[in-house]
Design an enzyme around this catalytic site. Structure first.
Site, mmCIF file in Angstrom:
data_model
loop_
_atom_site.group_PDB
_atom_site.id
_atom_site.type_symbol
_atom_site.label_atom_id
_atom_site.label_comp_id
_atom_site.label_asym_id
_atom_site.label_seq_id
_atom_site.Cartn_x
_atom_site.Cartn_y
_atom_site.Cartn_z
ATOM 1 N N LEU A 26 48.219 32.407 45.895
ATOM 2 C CA LEU A 26 48.820 32.928 44.888
ATOM 3 C C LEU A 26 48.532 34.380 44.732
ATOM 4 O O LEU A 26 49.438 35.346 44.134
ATOM 5 C CB LEU A 26 48.859 32.282 43.808
ATOM 6 C CG LEU A 26 49.230 30.664 43.748
ATOM 7 C CD1 LEU A 26 49.249 30.221 42.171
ATOM 8 C CD2 LEU A 26 50.958 30.658 44.195
ATOM 9 N N GLY A 27 47.461 34.818 44.993
ATOM 10 C CA GLY A 27 46.736 35.980 44.691
ATOM 11 C C GLY A 27 45.469 36.263 45.236
ATOM 12 O O GLY A 27 44.653 35.483 45.465
ATOM 13 N N GLU A 28 45.116 37.654 45.598
ATOM 14 C CA GLU A 28 43.745 37.824 45.812
ATOM 15 C C GLU A 28 43.339 39.281 45.312
ATOM 16 O O GLU A 28 44.085 40.394 45.585
ATOM 17 C CB GLU A 28 43.588 37.918 47.289
ATOM 18 C CG GLU A 28 42.278 38.432 47.954
ATOM 19 C CD GLU A 28 42.258 37.688 49.451
ATOM 20 O OE1 GLU A 28 43.124 37.415 50.105
ATOM 21 O OE2 GLU A 28 40.710 37.558 49.725
ATOM 22 N N GLY A 29 42.540 39.463 44.594
ATOM 23 C CA GLY A 29 41.811 40.540 44.207
ATOM 24 C C GLY A 29 40.550 40.785 44.354
ATOM 25 O O GLY A 29 39.999 40.275 45.360
ATOM 26 N N GLY A 45 38.212 37.763 43.205
ATOM 27 C CA GLY A 45 38.458 36.477 43.264
ATOM 28 C C GLY A 45 39.820 36.279 44.129
ATOM 29 O O GLY A 45 40.799 37.077 44.323
ATOM 30 N N VAL A 87 43.217 33.407 44.229
ATOM 31 C CA VAL A 87 43.737 32.137 43.563
ATOM 32 C C VAL A 87 44.787 31.534 44.509
ATOM 33 O O VAL A 87 45.429 31.796 45.091
ATOM 34 C CB VAL A 87 44.555 32.840 42.293
ATOM 35 C CG1 VAL A 87 45.348 31.946 41.710
ATOM 36 C CG2 VAL A 87 43.662 33.835 41.588
ATOM 37 N N ASP A 133 43.892 44.434 30.813
ATOM 38 C CA ASP A 133 44.573 44.421 32.235
ATOM 39 C C ASP A 133 46.042 43.758 31.708
ATOM 40 O O ASP A 133 46.718 42.828 32.635
ATOM 41 C CB ASP A 133 44.008 43.590 33.132
ATOM 42 C CG ASP A 133 44.250 44.040 34.712
ATOM 43 O OD1 ASP A 133 44.912 45.033 34.528
ATOM 44 O OD2 ASP A 133 43.882 43.203 35.417
HETATM 45 P P1 ADP Z 1 43.742 37.967 40.168
HETATM 46 O O1 ADP Z 1 44.811 39.157 39.547
HETATM 47 O O2 ADP Z 1 42.353 38.545 39.703
HETATM 48 O O3 ADP Z 1 44.004 37.681 41.462
HETATM 49 P P2 ADP Z 1 45.322 36.160 38.357
HETATM 50 O O4 ADP Z 1 44.560 35.182 37.376
HETATM 51 O O5 ADP Z 1 46.126 37.250 37.607
HETATM 52 O O6 ADP Z 1 44.135 36.585 39.498
HETATM 53 O O7 ADP Z 1 46.273 35.384 39.325
HETATM 54 C C1 ADP Z 1 46.777 35.643 40.568
HETATM 55 C C2 ADP Z 1 48.297 35.128 40.338
HETATM 56 O O8 ADP Z 1 48.139 33.955 40.556
HETATM 57 C C3 ADP Z 1 48.937 35.712 39.259
HETATM 58 O O9 ADP Z 1 49.624 36.713 39.335
HETATM 59 C C4 ADP Z 1 50.028 34.528 39.267
HETATM 60 O O10 ADP Z 1 51.187 34.626 40.154
HETATM 61 C C5 ADP Z 1 49.348 33.364 39.732
HETATM 62 N N1 ADP Z 1 48.937 32.535 38.698
HETATM 63 C C6 ADP Z 1 47.633 32.807 37.943
HETATM 64 N N2 ADP Z 1 47.530 31.489 37.158
HETATM 65 C C7 ADP Z 1 48.655 30.818 37.223
HETATM 66 C C8 ADP Z 1 48.955 29.839 36.185
HETATM 67 N N3 ADP Z 1 48.250 29.242 35.404
HETATM 68 N N4 ADP Z 1 50.202 29.178 36.731
HETATM 69 C C9 ADP Z 1 50.951 29.728 37.729
HETATM 70 N N5 ADP Z 1 50.542 30.763 38.350
HETATM 71 C C10 ADP Z 1 49.526 31.562 38.142
HETATM 72 MG MG MG Z 2 46.139 39.526 37.903
#
Ligand code: ADP
Ligand code: MG
Length: 351
Positions: free
Chosen positions: A28-31, A34, A36, A166
């Site tokens: 779902l994401g990569e920063g 971390g 996700v 943020d």
């Molecule tokens: P980072 O920005 O550090 O990569 P985030 O915690 O913002 O991590 O999560 C990354 C992405 O994952 C979010 O933008 C969202 O799209 C998805 N995501 C995170 N937490 C949830 C959740 N509880 N339910 C659904 N999607 C989520």
């Molecule tokens: Mg984020």
């Protein structure tokens, strides 16, 4: 009962997890700190496929677990539902695993990208489309509802003593279960009441949404004091520095982007920030420079904010201000006439 005893008992009855309990799904994401994933687990009550979200975090994950545990106890409805956090591997090269309930498919960022925004959100919040004709008034109502929900969640965090740092559309998730927006990503958050205010040197705040002060505490404040001292001191520091107003500035920028379709892209927001800086962060001055040669998209934004004697514009200008102490707080913003009596009533039913 002591708060810690309660927290301990609650934790005992919550399911615990290990690495092997999860089947990784879509990323779902990569920063920088971390990755996700959407994940499945066989454990009840989260045993439906893809019901959970996993963040594998680097060393800073420990702070993020702390923040999520605290939110869970103090203001659960403000943020995504946190399930569990643990360390995976040895302490030296270990990672932190954080688990949340999967709240929904879309962040406010995804929703704002749609040409149909804010009408696409109206259906999600209300479940049905209103009979009113499409137009500025109806759009204003939807944006007002979204702003109310964000500020409500933010007020919960701030009242708990947490500054998010943020706040941006990518970190606001639409919870399909509660049909409201919730805040996610406490990876950069600071808990001032107990002195957990960890900003790694290499940590860069998102420049598109940061308030001009950049640092939430004045530079004269010594670096985060140790816990017992901080507990005694920090309410005073909070009063002095008003660190919560950092998030208010970012929230003001989200309001701005919702009102002005032409400011929703990253490049347009960056350009806006430059223009505002040139106007010494005076939003009224910015308006005077852009309005005379504004295209239909900008005009539409001003028209929306000017409804009802300009209360939307008034709220916006009380959030985007150079000096933190001149910005409104989340709580006062919620009491702003922009939300009317109706708005306040709707919010009071949310929790
Ligand atoms: P980072 O920005 O550090 O990569 P985030 O915690 O913002 O991590 O999560 C990354 C992405 O994952 C979010 O933008 C969202 O799209 C998805 N995501 C995170 N937490 C949830 C959740 N509880 N339910 C659904 N999607 C989520
Ligand atoms: Mg984020």
């Amino acid at each position: 009962f002591d708060m810690f005893v309660l927290a301990f008992i609650e934790r005992l009855f919550r399911p615990t997890y290990r690495k092997d309990d999860f089947v990784l799904g879509k990323k779902l994401g990569e920063g920088a700190f971390g990755v996700v994933y959407r994940v499945s687990s066989a454990k009840k009550p989260y045993n439906k496929e893809g019901d959970l979200v996993l963040k594998k975090a680097t060393q800073y994950g420990a702070v993020e677990i702390w923040m999520n545990e605290r939110v869970r106890r103090a203001c659960a409805s403000s943020c995504a539902d946190f399930v569990y956090g643990f360390m995976e591997g040895s302490s030296k090269k270990g990672e932190y695993w954080l688990i949340w309930r999967f709240e929904g498919e879309a962040t406010l960022y995804d929703l704002m990208l749609s040409k149909d925004f804010p009408y696409n959100v109206e259906t999600m919040i209300l479940g049905e489309v209103q009979n009113l004709p499409k137009g500025i008034e109806r759009e204003n109502k939807i944006i007002q509802t979204i702003m109310g929900q964000i500020l409500f969640a933010l007020d919960g965090l701030h009242s708990t003593g947490i500054v998010h740092r943020d706040i941006k559309p990518q970190n606001i998730i639409f919870s399909e279960g509660s049909r409201t927006f919730k805040i996610i990503d406490l990876g950069a958050a600071a808990d001032l009441r107990v002195g957990i205010n960890y900003i790694p040197k290499e940590f860069l705040l998102d420049p598109r949404y940061t308030a001009p002060e950049q640092y939430i505490m004045s530079t004269q404040t010594p670096s985060a004091p140790s816990a017992p001292v901080a507990t005694a001191l920090s309410p005073v520091l909070w009063q002095l520095n008003l660190p919560d107003r950092f998030d208010i500035y970012s929230t003001g920028l989200i309001f701005l982007q919702m009102a002005f379709p032409s400011l929703r892209t990253d490049s347009a927001l960056i350009q806006f920030n430059r223009q505002l800086k040139r106007c010494d962060y005076d939003l009224v001055a910015w308006r005077q420079t852009v309005e005379p040669r504004a295209g239909p998209d900008l005009r539409k934004g001003f028209e929306l904010l000017d409804l009802d004697g300009g209360i939307g514009w008034e709220l916006l200008t009380s959030m985007i201000r150079y000096k933190a102490r001149q910005r409104t707080s989340a709580k006062s913003a919620l009491a702003h006439p922009y939300f009317g009596r109706e708005g306040l009533l709707a919010l009071s039913f949310m929790q």
